[in-house]
Design a protein around this motif. Structure first.
Motif, PDB file in Angstrom:
ATOM      1  N   HIS A  16       0.868  -1.183   0.000  1.00 29.59           N
ATOM      2  CA  HIS A  16       0.000   0.000   0.000  1.00 29.59           C
ATOM      3  C   HIS A  16       0.901   1.228   0.000  1.00 29.59           C
ATOM      4  O   HIS A  16       1.215   1.798   1.029  1.00 29.59           O
ATOM      5  N   GLU A  18       2.809   4.506   0.219  1.00 26.19           N
ATOM      6  CA  GLU A  18       2.499   5.696   1.009  1.00 26.19           C
ATOM      7  C   GLU A  18       3.739   6.551   1.194  1.00 26.19           C
ATOM      8  O   GLU A  18       4.862   6.060   1.137  1.00 26.19           O
ATOM      9  N   ASP A  25       9.401   7.244   1.215  1.00 25.66           N
ATOM     10  CA  ASP A  25       8.276   6.481   0.664  1.00 25.66           C
ATOM     11  C   ASP A  25       8.379   5.047   1.157  1.00 25.66           C
ATOM     12  O   ASP A  25       9.481   4.531   1.368  1.00 25.66           O
TER      13      ASP A  25
END
Length: 141
Positions: A16, A18, A25
């Motif tokens: 996921h 993000e 990151d």
């Protein structure tokens, strides 16, 4: 559900992407591995604006395995990069991760890495790192 599907699902749960901060990151590559005793460990990549901050998902999964159980041998590994490996490439560990697993335990040469979930195609780590420099320290192959 076979072991490859199970590993893919575990890796997918870590995927996921993000932004942790303006500089870092995370979770844009995920990994699940099966240790020698059958336990499954996961990891995700984390990358910073400075290259020395980067950790690949595969190494994080391997470190999680070692920190949580003391194990160093991996039977199977899956990389997840926005989808399951589909045979088109890009889902094998980078050179640094290949080296990490070889140095972690020379038995990892036989680790299977999934390259195509549909055909259940795999490659062994030794095939990705032939002529490895460290065999003398491993007491041979």
């Amino acid at each position: 559900m076979d072991i490859w599907e199970k590993l893919c699902e575990k890796a997918k749960s870590e995927y996921h992407p993000e932004k942790v901060s303006p500089f870092i990151d995370a979770h844009h590559v995920a990994c699940a591995l099966e240790a020698e005793n059958g336990e499954i460990y996961t990891g995700f990549c984390i990358e910073g604006a400075s290259g020395v901050v980067a950790l690949c998902a595969e190494r994080v999964a391997g470190l999680n395995m070692y920190m949580q159980s003391g194990q160093t041998v991996v039977k199977r590994l899956v990389c997840y990069i926005d989808s399951n490996p589909d045979g088109t490439g890009g889902w094998t560990p980078c050179g640094a991760c290949r080296e990490f697993f070889m140095q972690l335990n020379c038995k990892n040469k036989d680790m299977e890495i999934l390259t195509d979930i549909n055909g259940r195609k795999t490659v062994k780590l030794i095939d990705l790192i032939p002529d490895w420099w460290g065999w003398d320290r491993c007491n041979g192959k």
